[in-house]
Design an enzyme around this catalytic site. Structure first.
Site, mmCIF file in Angstrom:
data_model
loop_
_atom_site.group_PDB
_atom_site.id
_atom_site.type_symbol
_atom_site.label_atom_id
_atom_site.label_comp_id
_atom_site.label_asym_id
_atom_site.label_seq_id
_atom_site.Cartn_x
_atom_site.Cartn_y
_atom_site.Cartn_z
ATOM 1 N N PHE A 133 18.661 50.714 5.264
ATOM 2 C CA PHE A 133 17.783 50.779 4.096
ATOM 3 C C PHE A 133 18.374 49.852 3.025
ATOM 4 O O PHE A 133 19.557 49.970 2.690
ATOM 5 C CB PHE A 133 17.723 52.223 3.605
ATOM 6 N N ASP A 202 24.955 58.132 4.844
ATOM 7 C CA ASP A 202 23.700 58.307 4.113
ATOM 8 C C ASP A 202 22.782 59.153 5.001
ATOM 9 O O ASP A 202 22.421 58.741 6.107
ATOM 10 C CB ASP A 202 23.064 56.947 3.798
ATOM 11 N N TYR A 227 13.577 63.471 -1.916
ATOM 12 C CA TYR A 227 12.104 63.475 -1.891
ATOM 13 C C TYR A 227 11.512 63.214 -0.520
ATOM 14 O O TYR A 227 10.304 63.176 -0.366
ATOM 15 C CB TYR A 227 11.548 62.470 -2.911
ATOM 16 N N LYS A 228 12.360 63.006 0.490
ATOM 17 C CA LYS A 228 11.822 62.743 1.836
ATOM 18 C C LYS A 228 11.669 64.055 2.599
ATOM 19 O O LYS A 228 10.834 64.878 2.245
ATOM 20 C CB LYS A 228 12.719 61.744 2.549
ATOM 21 N N ARG A 376 5.287 53.276 11.205
ATOM 22 C CA ARG A 376 6.176 54.452 11.248
ATOM 23 C C ARG A 376 5.354 55.736 11.153
ATOM 24 O O ARG A 376 4.416 55.838 10.370
ATOM 25 C CB ARG A 376 7.144 54.439 10.057
HETATM 26 C C1 LIG Z 1 15.153 56.600 0.771
HETATM 27 C C2 LIG Z 1 16.528 56.084 0.884
HETATM 28 C C3 LIG Z 1 17.267 55.823 -0.257
HETATM 29 C C4 LIG Z 1 16.626 56.078 -1.589
HETATM 30 O O1 LIG Z 1 17.374 55.749 -2.665
HETATM 31 P P1 LIG Z 1 16.983 56.228 -4.138
HETATM 32 O O2 LIG Z 1 17.918 55.480 -4.950
HETATM 33 O O3 LIG Z 1 17.192 57.713 -4.187
HETATM 34 O O4 LIG Z 1 15.544 55.905 -4.347
HETATM 35 C C5 LIG Z 1 18.558 55.339 -0.110
HETATM 36 N N1 LIG Z 1 19.095 55.161 1.113
HETATM 37 C C6 LIG Z 1 18.393 55.417 2.242
HETATM 38 C C7 LIG Z 1 19.023 55.235 3.577
HETATM 39 C C8 LIG Z 1 17.098 55.885 2.157
HETATM 40 O O5 LIG Z 1 16.385 56.135 3.256
#
Ligand SMILES: *Cc1c(COP(=O)(O)O)cnc(C)c1O
Length: 417
Positions: A133, A202, A227-228, A376
């Protein structure tokens, strides 16, 4: 890599039976799902839990309205980051005082990576994964620049080999947001430790879908998104984990007043708070914290092994239907076939992926597209059903067979999803 043996192809009635018979099949009732919609985007943003509106109403109409500033103590607002962290700790295999809910994942990554470089002085390299990500490598690069170090960006299969005695910390996602490939947490952590490096995970795409055992794997640090799959709502705060053995030595920028040992003493000089509390920085987004706390009620009484079993049932159903109906229609499977090596979403590649996703959205099937051609489908095990998977594959077949995606309206670029 071990291949999953293809089972029989479930038809719709068989899918409905799987849903009816699974012990977690009814957890969907803990959510307000969007009407007449197949929602397969919980890997991007989860739906509203049934307890969330009441929790927020109480926060606004009682706590904020009646108590105003006194709510910081009378309603427990000040301690909410550690209270919600404790609630969340079970989902990631940590102790209650090793997790705190603060800031965003990106900001927590920054704080933990700087802290990790300081915990491992004399080493300058951060190992990160190509294709992770994007915020993760962005933050790693920024920390490396600030600390006079460098980022070693490697492909997932080269990760283990890239960890040597120059590496301070390895920072990767357990489950990749795009491919859904899942690392072996225990093995990779051991590999990092054997080289004297710290391991940061992560968990944004794994927590809330499976059992995670940070402490059993001896992980050092972790971050993840609220939020996921945790369904905390738009802009929900993220969480951070620091193994207890590192907590007293870790120092972070920025040293905000809420991370102070005595924030309300308004002392002139900074003194870090106890343990995990020093991860706090400024004032927390209280309403969002309350939404996340209420959302976590959906996990109450849920055995995470059974949750993972449901997740595997959903993705195995998708893969079986893919083999039977989609492979011959120009799709390919990006997600690993070995169930042990994948998370909870399924990614397909199709050269006309963008238009196909637009056509799916028009049928109220919500997945998303990762440009240019990855479709996805998040199979969140708390509320997605096998019949949803069946109906999605059916819709994909119809769109491709009837060339619906070739209509001009579905080929206009520029939408977010
Ligand atoms: C969704 C996600 C984020 C999100 O980061 P925010 O700063 O909280 O918006 C970070 N790392 C990964 C791997 C993600 O999937």
């Amino acid at each position: 890599m071990q291949q999953a043996t293809p089972g029989p192809i479930p038809d719709r009635a068989a899918c409905a039976r799987l849903d009816a018979e699974h012990p977690l099949g009814r957890l969907r009732e803990r959510f307000r799902m969007p009407k007449d919609t197949i929602y397969l985007c919980g890997n991007s943003m989860g739906p509203v839990g049934v307890d969330v509106p009441d929790g927020m109403r109480r926060a606004v109409e009682v706590e904020w309205t009646e108590s105003v500033v006194r709510a910081w103590s009378s309603a427990g607002w000040h301690v909410a980051p550690s209270r919600v962290g404790a609630l969340l700790s079970r989902l990631i295999g940590a102790e209650e005082n090793e997790v705190i809910v603060v800031d965003s994942t990106s900001v927590n990554l920054f704080k933990l990576l700087v802290g990790a470089m300081r915990l491992n002085p004399g080493r300058r390299v951060i190992v990160a994964e190509r294709g992770d990500f994007p915020t993760d490598p962005y933050i790693a690069a920024s920390v490396a620049e600030m600390m006079g170090g460098e980022v070693r960006l490697v492909d997932p299969q080269d990760l283990a080999a890239a960890i040597d005695s120059t590496v301070a910390v390895v920072a990767v996602s357990e489950v990749n947001y795009r491919t859904c490939h899942r690392h072996d947490m225990a093995a990779m952590t051991r590999r990092a430790h054997d080289a004297g490096a710290l391991m940061l995970w992560d968990l944004s795409h794994s927590a809330g879908t499976m059992q995670i055992a940070l402490n059993a794997a001896n992980a050092d640090l972790a971050v993840g998104c609220g939020y996921k799959y945790l369904n905390g709502g738009p802009g929900a705060p993220a969480y951070a984990f620091v193994a207890r053995r590192h907590q007293h030595r870790r120092r972070q920028p920025p040293p905000g007043w809420h991370g102070h040992a005595a924030p309300f003493a308004f002392a002139e000089t900074y003194e870090p708070g106890e343990g995990i509390l020093r991860l706090r920085c400024g004032t927390s987004p209280q309403l969002s914290l309350i939404a996340l706390e209420a959302a976590l009620a959906a996990f109450e009484g849920v055995d995470l092994k059974v949750l993972r079993n449901r997740s595997e049932q959903l993705s195995a159903t998708f893969v079986a239907l893919y083999d039977a109906h989609l492979a011959s229609r120009g799709f390919s499977l990006l997600t690993p076939r070995d169930p042990a090596r994948r998370g909870a979403h399924i990614s397909l590649v199709h050269p006309q992926g963008y238009a196909i996703m637009q056509a799916l959205l028009a049928r109220r099937v919500v997945g998303d597209l990762r440009a240019p051609d990855v479709l996805r489908f998040g199979l969140a095990p708390l509320y997605v059903r096998c019949v949803d998977v069946h109906d999605t594959v059916q819709a994909l077949m119809e769109i491709v067979d009837q060339r619906i995606h070739e209509h001009a309206e579905f080929r206009q670029p520029g939408r977010v999803l």
